[in-house]
Design a protein around this motif. Structure first.
Motif, short mmCIF file in Angstrom:
data_model
loop_
_atom_site.label_atom_id
_atom_site.label_comp_id
_atom_site.label_asym_id
_atom_site.label_seq_id
_atom_site.Cartn_x
_atom_site.Cartn_y
_atom_site.Cartn_z
N ALA A 1 45.30 49.86 43.19
CA ALA A 1 44.98 50.38 41.85
C ALA A 1 44.25 49.33 41.02
N LEU A 2 44.76 48.11 41.02
CA LEU A 2 44.13 47.03 40.26
C LEU A 2 42.75 46.68 40.82
N GLY A 3 42.67 46.62 42.15
CA GLY A 3 41.39 46.30 42.80
C GLY A 3 40.33 47.35 42.51
N LEU A 4 40.73 48.63 42.57
CA LEU A 4 39.80 49.71 42.25
C LEU A 4 39.34 49.64 40.79
N LEU A 5 40.30 49.32 39.90
CA LEU A 5 39.95 49.22 38.49
C LEU A 5 38.96 48.08 38.26
N LEU A 6 39.19 46.96 38.92
CA LEU A 6 38.26 45.83 38.81
C LEU A 6 36.87 46.21 39.32
N PHE A 7 36.84 46.91 40.44
CA PHE A 7 35.57 47.28 41.07
C PHE A 7 34.83 48.33 40.25
N LEU A 8 35.53 49.39 39.86
CA LEU A 8 34.88 50.52 39.20
C LEU A 8 34.44 50.20 37.77
N THR A 9 35.09 49.22 37.13
CA THR A 9 34.70 48.87 35.75
C THR A 9 33.69 47.73 35.70
N SER A 10 33.32 47.21 36.87
CA SER A 10 32.32 46.14 36.90
C SER A 10 30.94 46.71 36.62
N ARG A 11 29.99 45.85 36.32
CA ARG A 11 28.66 46.28 35.91
C ARG A 11 27.97 47.12 36.99
N GLY A 12 27.44 48.26 36.57
CA GLY A 12 26.70 49.13 37.47
C GLY A 12 27.54 50.11 38.26
N GLN A 13 28.86 50.06 38.08
CA GLN A 13 29.73 50.97 38.82
C GLN A 13 30.10 52.19 37.98
N LEU A 14 30.89 53.09 38.57
CA LEU A 14 31.15 54.39 37.97
C LEU A 14 31.80 54.32 36.59
N TRP A 15 32.74 53.41 36.41
CA TRP A 15 33.45 53.29 35.14
C TRP A 15 33.05 52.01 34.41
N SER A 16 31.84 51.59 34.54
CA SER A 16 31.40 50.31 33.98
C SER A 16 31.88 50.13 32.54
N ASN A 17 32.73 49.12 32.35
CA ASN A 17 33.32 48.85 31.04
C ASN A 17 33.70 47.38 30.99
N LYS A 18 32.92 46.60 30.26
CA LYS A 18 33.12 45.15 30.26
C LYS A 18 34.48 44.75 29.73
N PHE A 19 34.92 45.39 28.65
CA PHE A 19 36.21 45.03 28.04
C PHE A 19 37.37 45.25 29.02
N THR A 20 37.42 46.45 29.61
CA THR A 20 38.49 46.77 30.57
C THR A 20 38.44 45.83 31.76
N ASN A 21 37.23 45.54 32.22
CA ASN A 21 37.08 44.66 33.38
C ASN A 21 37.58 43.25 33.08
N VAL A 22 37.24 42.75 31.90
CA VAL A 22 37.66 41.39 31.51
C VAL A 22 39.18 41.31 31.37
N ILE A 23 39.78 42.32 30.73
CA ILE A 23 41.24 42.33 30.54
C ILE A 23 41.96 42.41 31.89
N THR A 24 41.48 43.29 32.76
CA THR A 24 42.10 43.44 34.09
C THR A 24 41.95 42.17 34.91
N ALA A 25 40.77 41.58 34.86
CA ALA A 25 40.52 40.34 35.60
C ALA A 25 41.39 39.20 35.07
N ALA A 26 41.59 39.15 33.76
CA ALA A 26 42.44 38.12 33.17
C ALA A 26 43.88 38.28 33.63
N PHE A 27 44.37 39.52 33.63
CA PHE A 27 45.74 39.80 34.10
C PHE A 27 45.90 39.35 35.55
N VAL A 28 44.95 39.74 36.39
CA VAL A 28 45.01 39.39 37.81
C VAL A 28 44.97 37.88 38.00
N ASN A 29 44.05 37.21 37.31
CA ASN A 29 43.90 35.76 37.48
C ASN A 29 45.12 34.99 36.99
#
Length: 222
Positions: A38-66
């Motif tokens: 679920a987390l990996g899909l969220l990271l992938f799909l919210t990255s630039r150029g993907q289906l759910w591209s959303n910088k804010f969500t991607n940054v927050i999710t990446a921060a949580f994971v890291n």
């Protein structure tokens, strides 16, 4: 013969501890697989150029994971004492180790999921999008099937790491072979108990690796 080599081993306790280690590893692996994907899909799909591209969500999710994949596990257990007490009701026993095991391993596995998804041929995804496939269809018919060998390989590595985590959790009374090796072996200077617990941990690791490799070979069509 084996009693002569391991005179201090209480075999009933040893098999009980082995069962606890298997329980903690299996339960946490299943939930890590689910949350990690679920987390990996969220990271992938919210990255630039993907289906759910959303910088804010991607940054927050990446921060949580890291953050959570960077905290040493023994420290994470201590930090999660309040959460564990609230969820489980106790800080001792196999169940008490589960929150830390899952929260510690899921972000680690999420990064493996992200890498696996990034290796999928972008043309396959674009072809599905051009045919009007829904996001759910792309996820379950393209992304997950195409990356499944890598996902299984990743969860195999994560499961082996979880075996090690259960041993560390044993130092604070989580049960399993780690607790037995520490309390019955190390603290009482019974080296044979520690050695036998170590042997059983290695057997579990080898079995997990064998099963994981077997599944990957069957899934990999290359």
């Amino acid at each position: 013969m084996i009693e002569q080599w391991f005179p201090n081993v209480n075999w009933d306790k040893m098999w009980e501890a082995t069962g606890e280690t298997l329980y903690m590893t299996a339960f946490s692996t299943v939930l890590t697989f689910i949350f990690g994907i679920a987390l990996g899909l969220l990271l992938f799909l919210t990255s630039r150029g993907q289906l759910w591209s959303n910088k804010f969500t991607n940054v927050i999710t990446a921060a949580f994971v890291n953050i959570f994949r960077s905290i040493p596990f023994i420290i994470l257990i201590i930090l999660l004492f309040p959460v564990t007490k609230m969820l489980i009701g106790t800080l001792r026993g196999p169940n008490a180790a589960l929150p830390a095991l899952i929260i510690g391993a899921a972000p680690f596995y999420a990064r493996m999921v992200l890498i696996a998804l990034q290796e999928i041929d972008r043309g396959v995804i674009e072809a599905a999008r051009s045919m009007g496939a829904k996001t759910s269809t792309i996820i379950f018919k393209v992304l997950l099937p195409e990356s499944m060998p890598a996902l299984v390989s990743g969860i195999t590595v994560t499961s082996i790491a979880l075996v090690g985590y259960t041993a560390m959790a044993g130092a604070i009374g989580a049960g399993g072979l780690g607790t037995l090796a520490y309390l019955e072996g190390f603290q009482r200077s019974r080296e044979d108990v520690t050695i036998m617990a170590t042997i059983l941990v290695l057997v579990i690791v080898f079995i997990i690796q064998f099963i994981g490799d077997l599944i990957v070979k069957r899934l990999d069509k290359r």
